[in-house]
Design a protein around this motif. Structure first.
Motif: not given
Length: 399
Positions: A2-10, A36-55
């Motif tokens: 099962t793939e893993r959820t990707l969470r964007v964290v400002p 986890v995808l850490p991003v600057s709180a002032t940035a607008v970031v839209t990752p190309p996927v919402t899930t990633v490989d489990p590792g």
């Protein structure tokens, strides 16, 4: 699997914000939480996927030198290997102070090293920029007797040394001060070591979980090779491999295939690998071809920075109808009228600067355009903004 959820964290650079990110990173690496995808709180970031490989535990957004966004997938195993190798090289576990943007790989690694060593990171609030006084105050929050580490970019190190006083005294109490993100010139390194600061230069990138070569020597398990670009078999494109290597780029098969090949990462950097030590010479794409001779801007910068009174330098190539390209340089010098702190003596004149480059690197490397500035424009965390420097120098050349 099962793939893993990707969470964007400002994250905004404040203590509470970094604490939330640290908790999320800890859960991601241990497997207890989403990636986890850490991003600057002032940035607008839209990752190309919402899930990633489990590792995959952490994703780092990076544009490198191209300006095109990429998302680097880092596994928990690679992140742990990097942290453990750093700990072993520096002489043991310790507490860490974060001064860097937490969304960058160097900042992420400070947080993870602290957690894996069993302690919470100390955080300097940099929402209004890095201040030496703030660094001194943050250092004062370490427990008495704790082994302490931090990670800086050269600009931060220079500001602490120039400020002197409490910040410089505080920095002298660190067991190691990692300096990366941009080249550390010999003059600044010498100033730091003369002040009793345990500077360790680092080289790496998001694709290698951050720094993987310390003082020119690879961390345990890391492999270094060069892909020759000329007659010298020891000089060429730097290739990095080993357990700290990223899993690749998300949703970018073409970029992935060009960069990750056969268990190594083909960097965009030119280096010399000799006697077990790597010397980084600059970006492959930044090489200046002037009259058929190739000049590494980093070598020109080192020669300029070796001149007493030079505090900063950035060399670039400018197009030229006769030579193909010419070498041009922007420098920051001490002296009357300079915005740079330091000596009140006369600044080195242009003839001295050009002679220093000629003696060190040959006639072809001598800057034909030489401009003084109060500071070198930067992008990211401490990296010279060569595109802006080139525009300024071209503008001066044509006026």
């Amino acid at each position: 699997m099962t793939e893993r959820t990707l969470r964007v964290v400002p994250v905004d650079g404040s203590g509470p914000s970094v604490a939330d990110l640290t908790e999320a990173l800890d859960a991601a690496v241990s497997g207890a939480g989403p990636a986890v995808l850490p991003v600057s709180a002032t940035a607008v970031v839209t990752p190309p996927v919402t899930t990633v490989d489990p590792g995959v535990a952490v994703v780092v957004a990076t544009s490198g030198s191209t300006g095109e966004p990429k998302y680097v997938a880092l596994t928990a195993d690679a992140l742990r290997a990097s942290a453990r190798a750093t700990e072993a090289r520096l002489g043991g576990p310790g507490r860490w102070l974060l001064t860097l943007p937490a969304e960058h790989v160097a900042g992420i690694q400070v947080l993870l090293r602290a957690v894996l060593a069993g302690g919470e990171p100390i955080v300097q609030d940099v929402r209004d920029g890095f201040r030496p006084a703030g660094f001194a105050r943050a250092t004062g929050r370490f427990p008495h007797g704790a082994r302490r580490y931090t990670s800086l970019v050269p600009t931060q190190l220079a500001r602490i040394l120039d400020d002197g006083g409490a910040a410089r005294y505080a920095l002298g109490g660190y067991s190691a001060v990692l300096v990366g993100g941009a080249a550390l010139d010999a003059g600044l390194a010498a100033r730091a070591r003369e002040a009793g600061i345990a500077v360790v230069t680092t080289y790496g990138m998001s694709e290698t979980c951050g720094g993987c070569v310390y003082d020119g020597v690879p961390l345990d398990g890391v492999t270094v090779a060069v892909e020759p670009t000329g007659a010298d078999p020891d000089t060429g494109r730097v290739l990095l491999g080993g357990p700290t290597l990223a899993d690749g780029y998300l949703a970018a098969p073409a970029a992935d295939a060009g960069a990750f090949d056969g268990g190594v990462f083909r960097t965009g950097d030119l280096g010399r690998w000799r006697d077990g030590r790597l010397t980084v010479l600059g970006r492959v794409d930044d090489m200046v071809n002037t009259g058929g001779e190739k000049v590494a801007p980093a070598a020109v910068e080192r020669a300029l920075l070796a001149v007493p009174g030079v505090r900063g330098a950035c060399a670039v190539g400018l197009p030229d109808p006769e030579w193909g390209q010419i070498v041009a340089a922007m420098v920051v010098t001490d002296g009357p009228g300079s915005d740079s702190p330091g000596s009140d003596g006369p600044a080195p004149d242009d003839d001295v600067l050009r002679a220093a480059v000629r003696d060190a690197e040959g006639r072809a490397a001598v800057p034909r355009v030489l401009v003084r500035a109060a500071e070198i424009p930067e992008r990211g965390i401490g990296k010279p903004d060569r595109a802006t420097v080139a525009r300024v120098l071209e503008g001066v050349r044509t006026t």
